[in-house]
Design a protein around this motif. Sequence first.
Motif, PDB file in Angstrom:
ATOM      1  N   THR A 222     -11.361  -0.662  -5.481  1.00  0.00           N
ATOM      2  CA  THR A 222     -11.079   0.136  -6.677  1.00  0.00           C
ATOM      3  C   THR A 222     -12.146   1.215  -6.794  1.00  0.00           C
ATOM      4  O   THR A 222     -13.341   0.935  -6.691  1.00  0.00           O
ATOM      5  CB  THR A 222     -11.104  -0.733  -7.951  1.00  0.00           C
ATOM      6  N   ARG A 223     -11.716   2.453  -7.007  1.00  0.00           N
ATOM      7  CA  ARG A 223     -12.663   3.566  -7.098  1.00  0.00           C
ATOM      8  C   ARG A 223     -13.574   3.410  -8.309  1.00  0.00           C
ATOM      9  O   ARG A 223     -13.129   3.000  -9.391  1.00  0.00           O
ATOM     10  CB  ARG A 223     -11.899   4.891  -7.189  1.00  0.00           C
ATOM     11  N   LEU A 224     -14.824   3.799  -8.120  1.00  0.00           N
ATOM     12  CA  LEU A 224     -15.779   3.667  -9.214  1.00  0.00           C
ATOM     13  C   LEU A 224     -15.559   4.698 -10.315  1.00  0.00           C
ATOM     14  O   LEU A 224     -16.054   4.531 -11.429  1.00  0.00           O
ATOM     15  CB  LEU A 224     -17.213   3.797  -8.678  1.00  0.00           C
ATOM     16  N   ASP A 225     -14.822   5.772 -10.014  1.00  0.00           N
ATOM     17  CA  ASP A 225     -14.592   6.807 -11.034  1.00  0.00           C
ATOM     18  C   ASP A 225     -13.321   6.551 -11.831  1.00  0.00           C
ATOM     19  O   ASP A 225     -12.835   7.444 -12.525  1.00  0.00           O
ATOM     20  CB  ASP A 225     -14.552   8.194 -10.394  1.00  0.00           C
ATOM     21  N   ASP A 226     -12.786   5.337 -11.751  1.00  0.00           N
ATOM     22  CA  ASP A 226     -11.579   4.971 -12.498  1.00  0.00           C
ATOM     23  C   ASP A 226     -11.886   3.737 -13.354  1.00  0.00           C
ATOM     24  O   ASP A 226     -11.583   2.608 -12.969  1.00  0.00           O
ATOM     25  CB  ASP A 226     -10.426   4.684 -11.538  1.00  0.00           C
ATOM     26  N   PRO A 227     -12.523   3.940 -14.529  1.00  0.00           N
ATOM     27  CA  PRO A 227     -12.956   2.788 -15.339  1.00  0.00           C
ATOM     28  C   PRO A 227     -11.806   1.906 -15.793  1.00  0.00           C
ATOM     29  O   PRO A 227     -11.976   0.687 -15.916  1.00  0.00           O
ATOM     30  CB  PRO A 227     -13.672   3.443 -16.523  1.00  0.00           C
ATOM     31  N   LEU A 228     -10.639   2.487 -16.055  1.00  0.00           N
ATOM     32  CA  LEU A 228      -9.505   1.664 -16.477  1.00  0.00           C
ATOM     33  C   LEU A 228      -9.067   0.721 -15.371  1.00  0.00           C
ATOM     34  O   LEU A 228      -8.776  -0.459 -15.604  1.00  0.00           O
ATOM     35  CB  LEU A 228      -8.344   2.571 -16.911  1.00  0.00           C
ATOM     36  N   ALA A 229      -9.012   1.257 -14.136  1.00  0.00           N
ATOM     37  CA  ALA A 229      -8.634   0.415 -13.002  1.00  0.00           C
ATOM     38  C   ALA A 229      -9.688  -0.651 -12.747  1.00  0.00           C
ATOM     39  O   ALA A 229      -9.356  -1.790 -12.392  1.00  0.00           O
ATOM     40  CB  ALA A 229      -8.431   1.280 -11.758  1.00  0.00           C
ATOM     41  N   LEU A 230     -10.954  -0.314 -12.927  1.00  0.00           N
ATOM     42  CA  LEU A 230     -12.018  -1.298 -12.748  1.00  0.00           C
ATOM     43  C   LEU A 230     -11.888  -2.436 -13.757  1.00  0.00           C
ATOM     44  O   LEU A 230     -12.001  -3.620 -13.402  1.00  0.00           O
ATOM     45  CB  LEU A 230     -13.383  -0.630 -12.899  1.00  0.00           C
ATOM     46  N   THR A 231     -11.632  -2.070 -15.002  1.00  0.00           N
ATOM     47  CA  THR A 231     -11.468  -3.080 -16.046  1.00  0.00           C
ATOM     48  C   THR A 231     -10.269  -3.972 -15.749  1.00  0.00           C
ATOM     49  O   THR A 231     -10.332  -5.205 -15.915  1.00  0.00           O
ATOM     50  CB  THR A 231     -11.293  -2.407 -17.413  1.00  0.00           C
ATOM     51  N   LYS A 232      -9.190  -3.362 -15.289  1.00  0.00           N
ATOM     52  CA  LYS A 232      -7.990  -4.127 -14.946  1.00  0.00           C
ATOM     53  C   LYS A 232      -8.275  -5.103 -13.807  1.00  0.00           C
ATOM     54  O   LYS A 232      -7.700  -6.200 -13.750  1.00  0.00           O
ATOM     55  CB  LYS A 232      -6.857  -3.174 -14.556  1.00  0.00           C
ATOM     56  N   ALA A 233      -9.159  -4.701 -12.903  1.00  0.00           N
ATOM     57  CA  ALA A 233      -9.519  -5.562 -11.772  1.00  0.00           C
ATOM     58  C   ALA A 233     -10.635  -6.544 -12.130  1.00  0.00           C
ATOM     59  O   ALA A 233     -11.175  -7.215 -11.254  1.00  0.00           O
ATOM     60  CB  ALA A 233      -9.935  -4.707 -10.585  1.00  0.00           C
ATOM     61  N   ARG A 234     -10.987  -6.609 -13.421  1.00  0.00           N
ATOM     62  CA  ARG A 234     -12.039  -7.495 -13.924  1.00  0.00           C
ATOM     63  C   ARG A 234     -13.409  -7.138 -13.337  1.00  0.00           C
ATOM     64  O   ARG A 234     -14.240  -7.998 -13.058  1.00  0.00           O
ATOM     65  CB  ARG A 234     -11.702  -8.962 -13.640  1.00  0.00           C
ATOM     66  N   LEU A 235     -13.630  -5.829 -13.118  1.00  0.00           N
ATOM     67  CA  LEU A 235     -14.907  -5.335 -12.604  1.00  0.00           C
ATOM     68  C   LEU A 235     -15.614  -4.554 -13.703  1.00  0.00           C
ATOM     69  O   LEU A 235     -15.026  -3.670 -14.315  1.00  0.00           O
ATOM     70  CB  LEU A 235     -14.676  -4.446 -11.379  1.00  0.00           C
ATOM     71  N   ASP A 236     -16.852  -4.872 -13.961  1.00  0.00           N
ATOM     72  CA  ASP A 236     -17.622  -4.213 -15.003  1.00  0.00           C
ATOM     73  C   ASP A 236     -18.191  -2.907 -14.464  1.00  0.00           C
ATOM     74  O   ASP A 236     -19.039  -2.919 -13.559  1.00  0.00           O
ATOM     75  CB  ASP A 236     -18.756  -5.126 -15.458  1.00  0.00           C
ATOM     76  N   PRO A 237     -17.758  -1.741 -14.992  1.00  0.00           N
ATOM     77  CA  PRO A 237     -18.268  -0.454 -14.497  1.00  0.00           C
ATOM     78  C   PRO A 237     -19.780  -0.325 -14.623  1.00  0.00           C
ATOM     79  O   PRO A 237     -20.424   0.288 -13.763  1.00  0.00           O
ATOM     80  CB  PRO A 237     -17.550   0.571 -15.390  1.00  0.00           C
TER      81      PRO A 237
END
Length: 234
Positions: free
Chosen positions: A54-69
């Motif tokens: 998941t790209r680091l410049d996509d906070p919504l996608a990070l959150t969806k992937a359960r990754l804390d930006p």
Amino acid sequence: YMSKGSSPSPSPSPSSSSSSPSSDNGYGRVLIPEVHSQLSGVKVMATTFVEGLTRLDDPLALTKARLDPMVLGATAAEAFANLALVHGLVHGDPHSGNVYGRMSPDGHPQLVILDHGLYHHLNNDDRLGLCNLILACATPWPNQSKVNQLAQRFAGKLSCLLPCLLSPSFGMATGLSPSQLKAAAEGKLPEGTSLDDVWSTLVNMHGAANNANAGADGGGGAAAADGGGGGGSS
């Protein structure tokens, strides 16, 4: 803190000796995909394909992937700072298509850095100079004259802007006025800085980098290969 199973690309990328897994099961906070030398050459670098990026410049996608930006951002800052300030290596293409987050097999957030075909070398004097600049900026009551002197070595006429590029929190160490800081934050040239200043500084920095790289690899410039980047492999 790289993944135990990762294999950095051939010199001058980070060496495996600098790896130190951050968990007992071998999944570190940073993954460098393994390079397949039998499929690589002067112009092509083939690495293991990494799933679930998941790209680091996509906070919504990070959150969806359960990754804390915030966690991944801190890891990215630490990883690239470690490369440059400890090992003297500057990744030549660290855009958002080459830096990703994923959930490691053991369920922890992991940074994945792709495209290790181009690295710039810092000689030891420049590496220590950058370390001293950062320490001078991070001092609770920074000496603006000292900060400017240290920054001039790298940025010449743009020395007052270099600390801001390293960290916005270093702005108060530069001596820039509030209006100049505001302009810099908005991506504008501060008052008193011209495009000629920018151009001459970039030319000088490029020349200095080429000289340093030539000395590091015997005259060949920055080591390069077309690493691709973008998806899950490079």
